[in-house]
Enzyme design. Sequence first.
Site, PDB file in Angstrom:
ATOM      1  CG  ASP A 107      65.294  53.396  25.883  1.00 52.31           C
ATOM      2  OD1 ASP A 107      64.855  54.209  26.983  1.00 52.31           O
ATOM      3  OD2 ASP A 107      65.686  52.461  26.173  1.00 52.31           O
ATOM      4  CD  GLU A 149      35.042  30.335  43.972  1.00 50.61           C
ATOM      5  OE1 GLU A 149      34.941  29.032  43.381  1.00 50.61           O
ATOM      6  OE2 GLU A 149      35.756  30.423  44.915  1.00 50.61           O
ATOM      7  CG  ASP A 150      31.337  34.580  43.030  1.00 45.20           C
ATOM      8  OD1 ASP A 150      32.047  33.947  43.926  1.00 45.20           O
ATOM      9  OD2 ASP A 150      31.959  35.233  42.191  1.00 45.20           O
ATOM     10  CG  ASP A 158      38.385  37.202  36.324  1.00 48.93           C
ATOM     11  OD1 ASP A 158      37.296  38.035  36.337  1.00 48.93           O
ATOM     12  OD2 ASP A 158      38.674  36.465  37.259  1.00 48.93           O
ATOM     13  CG  HIS A 214      33.385  40.628  36.531  1.00 47.08           C
ATOM     14  ND1 HIS A 214      34.598  41.100  36.043  1.00 47.08           N
ATOM     15  CD2 HIS A 214      33.576  39.530  36.845  1.00 47.08           C
ATOM     16  CE1 HIS A 214      35.631  40.289  36.362  1.00 47.08           C
ATOM     17  NE2 HIS A 214      34.876  39.063  36.993  1.00 47.08           N
ATOM     18  CG  HIS A 260      34.648  34.329  34.740  1.00 47.98           C
ATOM     19  ND1 HIS A 260      34.328  35.412  34.183  1.00 47.98           N
ATOM     20  CD2 HIS A 260      35.210  34.879  35.918  1.00 47.98           C
ATOM     21  CE1 HIS A 260      34.449  36.551  34.763  1.00 47.98           C
ATOM     22  NE2 HIS A 260      35.205  36.057  36.165  1.00 47.98           N
TER      23      HIS A 260
HETATM   24 MN    MN Z   1      35.962  37.309  37.631  1.00 48.25          MN
END
Ligand code: MN
Length: 737
Positions: free
Chosen positions: A264, A81-82, A144, A52, A77
């Site tokens: 269109d 957080e993880d 992301d 990812h 990134h």
């Molecule tokens: Mn992410």
Amino acid sequence: MLNIQEQYDYLEKTIREYNPGADLQQIRAAFDFADKAHAGQKRKSGEPYITHPLAVAQIVAEELHLDSESIMAALLHDVIEDTPATHEEVARLFSPTVADLVEGVSKLTRIQYATKEDEQMENLRKMLIAMSKDIRVILIKISDRLHNMRTMEYQSPAKQKQKSLETMEIYAPIAHRLGMQRVKWELEDLSLKYLDPIGYDEIVSRLDAKRPEYDALMERTQAQIHQRLQEMGIPHVVYGRMKHPYSIYRKMFNQNKSLDEIFDLFAFRVVVDTVGDCYNVLGVIHDIYKPVPGRFKDYIGTPKPNGYQSLHTTVMGSDGIPFEVQIRTKEMHEIAEYGVAAHWKYKQNGQGAGTEGKYEWVRKLLENQDGADAEEFIHSLKIDMFSDEVFVFTPNGDVQNLPAGATPIDFAYAIHSAVGNRMVGAKVNGRIVTLDHVLKNGDIVEILTSKSAKGPSRDWMKIAKSNEARSKIRQWFKKEKKEENIANGRASFEAELKHCGIAMKDVLSPEILPLLLKKVPYGTLDEMYAAIGYGGFSAQRAVSRIQGELQRIAKQRQQEKAVEEAMEPRQEDQPKAPEPKRVKAEQGIIVEGLDNCLVKFSKCCTPVPGDEIVGFITRGYGVSVHRADCPNASPEKRSRPDQAGRWIKVSWGSDTNDSYPTSLEVVAKDRPNLLLDISTALSTTNTFVLGLNSRSTEDNFAILRLEVRIRDSAQLTSLMNRLHQISGVLNVTRPAG
Ligand code: MN
């Protein structure tokens, strides 16, 4: 399917192509760090998690041509957080900027969205931009999101819907405003796929079915236009595009049309050098193809409110399929493509002038995609778009837009004035804070209220940043304090009345109250009380004005009484004078050489004890007493031979009468209440008034004749002085002669 190493190699290759100066060593270190940090983590698809961040970095490089730091941040990134990795660690190993970028992306990730009305959505978008601080944060975040949307099929249906809605409402519009049209279209189409799978499939399958036909038509048409313009010698660029599924979907939905009714589906764009050529091209197009009536729009002559300029026309293709042609200059094209972000605020505030320069970075960013040094310019692209605003959440997830530096006070009053007025405290992100706490973007603010709250303090006015809060606080003081002020004002007014010996009921009498209110600059007693309570007026002043009024009224009554009294004795007096029982034989006058002679006081000069006097022996009426200064007793008269023997010396004895009648003449500038004031003077000096009459002259003077009883000349002098003090009185004399 590329393995992870191959994916990484492809990333490096992409970077090298547009940015040969990139720091590939550091980028690789970032990749290795992220790979280790995410080791063992898997995506929903079952792939290793690192795929990812790698894919996000690929988008950042391939779509946006961003700098080395951005690519490192994209790779890293999700580590803060993880994974156990920290900001400090990332800052130390890579750079504080990279750590800040990662932290910024994480913060945006933590924001929870719930779908709201349009205004809320707009605030959320602005909040994201504002929170990003550095443009690269939002660009990485969008990348992301794009990758997450591309791989959304592995998520639960609920998550798919939620993320798709969020993407449609938040990220696609932001991408649009940042000029990332291709990213925007992809985000919209991916979202639609989950939000309305049936509608999406219908459009895509029908477009797919006709794809070969459409592709051929586009190629043919483009070639036709190009050829004719070349023949005409008009320098130009022409290209065609198909509407993307979401755009078709929206048109079908908004205009309730079937796919075949959409004119269109295809659009061709011709970009030329001059405005003149725009109209030349229009002529050429209308010559090749039959124009569809009512579809021509001249946005060059009449630009759209956001400054957009182009000629639009819809024509019927040779295959019977209509298409749109947009014709514009290069300059117009640039504004159309990149200027959208510049009009972000324009749409919000309705004022566009002067904001262009602020968004210069968007243009630079996009220009840079055509080459140039990615490392050079990107560093300075800090977001200051909303530097004067701060966006915070209510506990319900509503966004409040406040001025920068705003405090919980501003927030509370932005919610409702009742919330502000009952505020007793505030929590930011679950923690109690002081009321002067400065709010930051993304803060969740909760106001603690109490029904027994005392209301705002005056200090709040200084702490509040928003005019809204300040004016609401001011209102509170005016309104809320007014009742308090009235109570306080009345109390001090009553105290002052008491001090002056005036009864409240006198003031409130219907006879006096209106008179009193004329004397103060307030329409009602309450207003006057409020002013006294507030300190804008003093109880002393109020009472003194009222006191004057009360006194005047009292005097007016006295005067009326005095005149009545004066009238009565005068009528009684006339037959009695001279009063036999009181007047002694000499009436207090010693006549030289004569005893017990009849004495009378001359009417012409009405002498009183203390006056210098002379006597005149009348024929048969005794001695008439004159003032020495009486014209009738002037030295000339006294020396007249025929009368010389009749003037005799007189003087006041010790045994004078209680009082003597005398006259006064008052000359005054006539005015209202003159008589009243004179009466007041007479009554306050306890002067016994026998008569009073007045006349006005043509030149507006009043001449009053007063008949009074006076003890002696001292009392008379005092009365005359008193009368002289009355406003408008010019002269007070004792008439004689
Ligand atoms: Mn992410």
